[in-house]
Design a protein around this motif. Structure first.
Motif, mmCIF file in Angstrom:
data_model
loop_
_atom_site.group_PDB
_atom_site.id
_atom_site.type_symbol
_atom_site.label_atom_id
_atom_site.label_comp_id
_atom_site.label_asym_id
_atom_site.label_seq_id
_atom_site.Cartn_x
_atom_site.Cartn_y
_atom_site.Cartn_z
ATOM 1 N N GLU A 58 0.824 -1.205 0.000
ATOM 2 C CA GLU A 58 0.000 0.000 0.000
ATOM 3 C C GLU A 58 0.862 1.260 0.000
ATOM 4 O O GLU A 58 0.510 2.267 -0.619
ATOM 5 C CB GLU A 58 -0.935 0.001 1.212
ATOM 6 C CG GLU A 58 -2.003 -1.079 1.169
ATOM 7 C CD GLU A 58 -3.002 -0.950 2.297
ATOM 8 O OE1 GLU A 58 -3.022 0.118 2.949
ATOM 9 O OE2 GLU A 58 -3.768 -1.898 2.537
ATOM 10 N N SER A 79 -1.806 3.931 -1.916
ATOM 11 C CA SER A 79 -3.141 3.800 -1.318
ATOM 12 C C SER A 79 -3.122 4.118 0.172
ATOM 13 O O SER A 79 -4.125 4.579 0.730
ATOM 14 C CB SER A 79 -3.681 2.389 -1.541
ATOM 15 O OG SER A 79 -2.833 1.421 -0.955
ATOM 16 N N TYR A 80 -1.986 3.895 0.831
ATOM 17 C CA TYR A 80 -1.912 4.197 2.260
ATOM 18 C C TYR A 80 -1.987 5.701 2.500
ATOM 19 O O TYR A 80 -2.535 6.147 3.513
ATOM 20 C CB TYR A 80 -0.618 3.633 2.853
ATOM 21 C CG TYR A 80 -0.553 3.737 4.360
ATOM 22 C CD1 TYR A 80 -1.380 2.966 5.160
ATOM 23 C CD2 TYR A 80 0.348 4.602 4.980
ATOM 24 C CE1 TYR A 80 -1.320 3.056 6.541
ATOM 25 C CE2 TYR A 80 0.409 4.687 6.360
ATOM 26 C CZ TYR A 80 -0.425 3.915 7.137
ATOM 27 O OH TYR A 80 -0.375 4.007 8.509
ATOM 28 N N GLU A 81 -1.468 6.495 1.570
ATOM 29 C CA GLU A 81 -1.554 7.955 1.702
ATOM 30 C C GLU A 81 -3.006 8.418 1.648
ATOM 31 O O GLU A 81 -3.383 9.361 2.346
ATOM 32 C CB GLU A 81 -0.744 8.616 0.593
ATOM 33 C CG GLU A 81 0.759 8.383 0.709
ATOM 34 C CD GLU A 81 1.518 9.066 -0.408
ATOM 35 O OE1 GLU A 81 0.872 9.744 -1.234
ATOM 36 O OE2 GLU A 81 2.759 8.926 -0.455
ATOM 37 N N ARG A 82 -3.801 7.748 0.827
ATOM 38 C CA ARG A 82 -5.227 8.103 0.778
ATOM 39 C C ARG A 82 -5.928 7.742 2.076
ATOM 40 O O ARG A 82 -6.847 8.447 2.505
ATOM 41 C CB ARG A 82 -5.892 7.398 -0.409
ATOM 42 C CG ARG A 82 -5.407 7.897 -1.765
ATOM 43 C CD ARG A 82 -6.293 7.414 -2.897
ATOM 44 N NE ARG A 82 -6.152 5.980 -3.111
ATOM 45 C CZ ARG A 82 -5.272 5.429 -3.927
ATOM 46 N NH1 ARG A 82 -4.412 6.189 -4.589
ATOM 47 N NH2 ARG A 82 -5.218 4.125 -4.088
ATOM 48 N N ALA A 122 -5.358 10.352 4.592
ATOM 49 C CA ALA A 122 -6.120 11.580 4.356
ATOM 50 C C ALA A 122 -7.524 11.512 4.927
ATOM 51 O O ALA A 122 -8.214 12.526 5.001
ATOM 52 C CB ALA A 122 -6.185 11.872 2.859
ATOM 53 N N THR A 123 -7.965 10.344 5.356
ATOM 54 C CA THR A 123 -9.294 10.187 5.934
ATOM 55 C C THR A 123 -9.291 10.687 7.382
ATOM 56 O O THR A 123 -8.229 10.839 8.003
ATOM 57 C CB THR A 123 -9.725 8.710 5.908
ATOM 58 O OG1 THR A 123 -8.838 7.956 6.747
ATOM 59 C CG2 THR A 123 -9.663 8.168 4.486
#
Length: 275
Positions: A106, A111-114, A117-118
């Motif tokens: 990830e 994808s881990y950066e997204r 951002a949550t």
């Protein structure tokens, strides 16, 4: 005559709007969300869960008969009673120590950066991933035990459940440490696998998981006392053998809890430092 009218906007607050969660409630909800996400990923690709059972079954089929003479026992059933708990611990160690590899993927794909951002709290990202390791451990452990029952393994159902719960606590800690290692390695995948493989096999051998250490050299038995996995293996053998009051069980519980606490503390600190 000038009349001034207050036309300041009126902010409406819908009565049915959910109140924002805070504190423990938010942590619990966020952890549950991460846990569900990770479990769904596992269910979409169950091949890895099935494949991870092949190696333990090979060990039982080929390595088990060789232990009958090494242990000095007269039956396959006695060998299984000693060997099966070690195989179940091996499943936990191999599976949870590689948890960070998924996180590495990830990190490399972004994808881990997204996820960062949550509004999920950072601690939940680690705890949810670590808790996910409990479910596969229970399923795999039960399958191994049930496969061995027709060959003479004596089943104590409640003791098996207690042993799997103990293994789950230990697995959460190891999984958290694996995630922390992945976050420390970041894009240096070679570093993760070097550390993981370097630690994995010495821990495995020095726990008496596959072979008894009673006949080993004194230095090996001394080093084994410093290995937390040694106490987990001893506790599993006592529990799956029906001896719940054995002192080895208490030592195993202590080792599992300490591993879990250390793993979560290290993992949460590393997750919070991740940008």
């Amino acid at each position: 005559m000038n009349m001034q009218t207050d036309v300041s906007p009126v902010r409406s607050h819908p009565a049915d709007a959910p109140a924002p969660r805070a504190g423990a409630a938010k942590f619990t909800a966020d952890t549950a969300a991460v846990f569900i996400r990770e479990i769904l990923l596992l269910l979409r690709d169950p091949f890895s869960l099935v494949f991870s059972l092949l190696q333990p079954l090979v060990f039982l089929a080929l390595f088990g008969p060789l232990l009958t003479g090494a242990l000095g026992v007269g039956s396959t059933a006695e060998t299984l009673q000693w060997f099966v708990p070690g195989v179940i611990v091996m499943i936990a160690l191999f599976g949870t120590s590689m948890t960070g590899s998924n996180l590495l993927y990830e990190l490399m794909t972004g994808s881990y950066e997204r996820v960062l951002a949550t509004p999920l709290c950072r601690s939940s990202l680690l705890v949810g991933r670590a808790l996910k390791e409990f479910a596969p451990l229970v399923i795999q452990g039960l399958l191994i035990v049930l496969v061995c029952v027709p060959f003479g393994f004596e089943l104590y159902p409640f003791h098996v459940l207690a042993g799997l719960a103990l293994l789950g606590v230990f697995g959460i800690g190891v999984g958290a440490l694996s995630c922390a290692l992945a976050l420390a390695a970041q894009n240096r995948e070679w570093m993760f696998w070097t550390v993981q493989q370097t630690l994995l096999f010495p821990l495995l051998i020095l726990s008496g998981m596959m072979l008894p250490l009673d006949t080993g050299p004194a230095w090996m038995r001394t080093v084994a006392l410093l290995n937390p996995l040694t106490y987990i293996v001893d506790a599993e053998r006592a529990l799956l053998g029906g001896a719940v009051a054995d002192p080895a069980v208490a030592r195993g519980v202590l080792a599992a809890v300490l591993t879990c606490v250390v793993g979560l503390v290290v993992g949460i600190r590393r997750t919070r430092r991740t940008v």
